[in-house]
Design an enzyme around this catalytic site. Sequence first.
Site, PDB file in Angstrom:
ATOM      1  N   ASP A 169      -8.047  -5.274   2.461  1.00 61.53           N
ATOM      2  CA  ASP A 169      -6.797  -5.989   2.211  1.00 61.53           C
ATOM      3  C   ASP A 169      -6.815  -7.421   2.740  1.00 61.53           C
ATOM      4  O   ASP A 169      -5.964  -8.226   2.355  1.00 61.53           O
ATOM      5  CB  ASP A 169      -5.622  -5.243   2.859  1.00 61.53           C
ATOM      6  CG  ASP A 169      -5.420  -3.854   2.299  1.00 61.53           C
ATOM      7  OD1 ASP A 169      -5.562  -3.699   1.080  1.00 61.53           O
ATOM      8  OD2 ASP A 169      -5.133  -2.931   3.077  1.00 61.53           O
ATOM      9  N   ASP A 211       0.856  -1.181   0.000  1.00 59.16           N
ATOM     10  CA  ASP A 211       0.000   0.000   0.000  1.00 59.16           C
ATOM     11  C   ASP A 211       0.898   1.239   0.000  1.00 59.16           C
ATOM     12  O   ASP A 211       2.078   1.168   0.360  1.00 59.16           O
ATOM     13  CB  ASP A 211      -0.902  -0.016   1.245  1.00 59.16           C
ATOM     14  CG  ASP A 211      -1.992   1.029   1.171  1.00 59.16           C
ATOM     15  OD1 ASP A 211      -2.268   1.523   0.069  1.00 59.16           O
ATOM     16  OD2 ASP A 211      -2.559   1.361   2.222  1.00 59.16           O
ATOM     17  N   ASP A 225      -3.598  -2.536   5.435  1.00 53.89           N
ATOM     18  CA  ASP A 225      -4.061  -2.102   6.748  1.00 53.89           C
ATOM     19  C   ASP A 225      -5.574  -2.139   6.868  1.00 53.89           C
ATOM     20  O   ASP A 225      -6.116  -2.088   7.961  1.00 53.89           O
ATOM     21  CB  ASP A 225      -3.558  -0.689   7.058  1.00 53.89           C
ATOM     22  CG  ASP A 225      -3.944   0.315   5.973  1.00 53.89           C
ATOM     23  OD1 ASP A 225      -4.702  -0.049   5.050  1.00 53.89           O
ATOM     24  OD2 ASP A 225      -3.483   1.469   6.043  1.00 53.89           O
TER      25      ASP A 225
END
Length: 883
Positions: A625, A325, A621
């Site tokens: 995900d 990310d 996070d």
Amino acid sequence: MNIHQYSIDELTVLLDTSEHGLSSHQASVRLQRDGANELLEKAVKSPLRIFLSQFADFMIIVLGAAAVVSYLLGDATDAVVILSIVILNAVVGFIQEYRAERALAALKSMAAPVARVVRDGHLAEIPAGSLVRGDIIVLESGNIVPADARIVHVNTLRIDEAALTGESHAVDKSVDPLRTEFLPIGDRSNMVFKGTHVTHGYARALVVATGMETELGKIAAMLQEDDASQTPLQRRLVLFGRKLAYMVLAICALVAVMGLMRGEDPLTMALTAISLAVAAIPEALPAVVTVALALSAKRMTKHNALIRRLPAVETLGSVTYICTDKTGTLTQQKMSVREVVFAPADVYSSVGDAEVTEHANASFLLRMLAVSNDVEKAENGNLLGEATEVAFVRFAEARGMHRSGVLQERPRRKSLPFDSTRKSMSTVHDDPDHPLCRPVMYTKGAADVLIPQCTHVMMNGVVCDMTAGIRSGLVAQTHRMAAGGLRVLAFASRHPDRPDVESIDVSDERDLTMIGLVGLIDPPRPEAREAVARCHDASIVPVMITGDHPETARAIATELGILESETDRLLCASELDAMNDEEFLRSIESVRVYARVAPEQKLRIVKGLQARGHYVAMTGDGVNDAPALKRADIGIAMGINGTDVSKEASSMILLDDDFSTIVKAIAEGRRVYDNIRKFIRYIMTSNSGEIWCIMLAPIIGLPIPLLPVHILWINLVTDGLPALALASESADADIMNRPPRPPAESLFAGGLGRHIIWVGFVMGVVPIVVQALAIWSGDGHWQTMVFSVLCLSQLGHALAVRSERLSLFSQGCFSNRSLAAAVVCAFVLQACTVYVPALQPIFRTQALTLVEALIVLLASCVVFCAVEGEKYLFRRDSRSRLG
């Protein structure tokens, strides 16, 4: 059509509801038909079933058989050790699998317990699980959204969707239909989603999906569909154990037959063959692997990487792709001002104090940055508020314009909050500098909205008319900054004509004076670029997967070196959706950045890379995900900003949310695998030496050189402390300058199998030579000498295999103190079996003379010298190739 494309009237008809909501009867019928608004779990394994499944591994079965054989041979100690190892591994495996079952429980905890809903025309509070499609829900600041819904009325609503989309800031919501057919979740501005948080404003929304049909429910379904796969090491060890068991059984049968053909006692040969089988199977391997992984996990915790599944330590060393990310991992998750633009085109990039504060417009702009916001200062001095506004205040105060001082001089009288239609906000303040003491209105907002509303511009501290040329110049600067990934806001001011502050409203946001443009960015972490470069050196491909805007993602990726060449691609969610699986797999290895991705797309990316033979590390996070974290070869959750769902689905947690920590962890993973290979090189060569020794002696007409008790003792000593000490060996200096191991590579690659055979042959031949010479000279101590040479040769080999290339003397004999101590300890124990009278009857040994002891020591050095000689030849060949 998708829900976001419908008008409110169309949806009302479609869902058979009204602005007054459903009746209790309608809701009851729909609840019975569609089910509760809850996330459903598939049947989970019981703890006992999870525990028992750990014993189904082939290597564990072989070890169990070895324990039984050891016990039958009268070696209860060895049997207890083996069974302890088996149970320890079962406990570790149980903990790992049991934790994985908790991911869905963490996801369910995000759901709102109650919901405010319009039923029978009245506002009521009901359990969120009782919501149905067609309900009208009421949302206010602080609420958790209880279901997926289409907004029907809104007042400055902002939703924190970071857990679901990865967006780094709250999203403004509106009512208007969106005409684009396929939109990622982050762009569906007229919808709210189950499990997200209302940070500001008020809204009424029409429920369009509940339970497993919500976006959160779809993620729950994906979590339950994808089981975590075996790690590379687990797959290699299963294959290794199976092949080893077959090979050992064949060799032991051959040894027994050869002994019987020579007329040896059948019982003795049976015990010898069984003892050789027990010795040949490295029952310490699971223990060494577990200890090595545990020690590395402990070391990694000191470097802010928390391991939740021990095998993940080694998996890191196999990683070929890191899908990461952007926000908080590659960047600081702390917005900061990157550029300031004053008219006509005074651009201050990576702005410094002197550049900005010396400009004639500076005091005006800094004053607005300090107070035109809703930021508050906590007792500890921290600034509280939206990230963008906090960045403005921090920028102004760093340049001497303190919020408290400005507000004391120019008190705030009124605020016109931001809304998604105006795309701006204003605050009204006293202005002691105005000759008529009129209040001043500070306005900030989207540049494309504010610039057309400006009729004047401040140039070098003087207010001038806004010309077409200046206006076009400001628009061009806005486009340039946005293309560079900056979030651009314009700042303007005006003195309203109305004397009464309370009468000032949004209609006064006109005829403004442009003060300047400010570009913000979530800056990359200082250490991230170096970490990306280390990835490239290690032949690991870093890939950015983010929910942010493509241009923002491109700017950060370029700055960090993730986008390096013209062949590196950026792929948007819409482009990914348009590709079939075959097209995607053809292009996947050229993509370095994915923008605006949805949860199922993250999972698709991970599956695609795995289909191309890659080992994938996936960071995340948010809730979105979790499926990809679980599917990836190693899932890495954020410890600071990560949701409980992502943590439960992951194998590793970053305690500092820092990408560079992943790179350090990969180096540790490679070190662990190297050390496990060193153990296998050491222990299997030792076992090979024992087999060669026992096989070759009868072939050349010598008696069986070792008794069963000798084999079991050597096995216990060499599989013990020296083997475990190899797990603490330091990493090679070039560990991150070599590519990851090929996915299909076996444990015996890189010459390991050849080493086991030829060094084992030398290790077996040397004792036989000593045996032959001793028998030829009439020395009755020949069996004790063979026993000691074989044992001490293995200790010398342990010192030599610390590195595949470096000499022991260049490494330092005591640089691995654990191994040095283990070798000394094993040497003393072996000496005790020879010289302690109480142990001599047990081991059938006799005290050696000084000459015999010197012969044993010299013969024991042959293997060490042979391995060191091989490494010398390797280094010489490497230098000649480079030279």
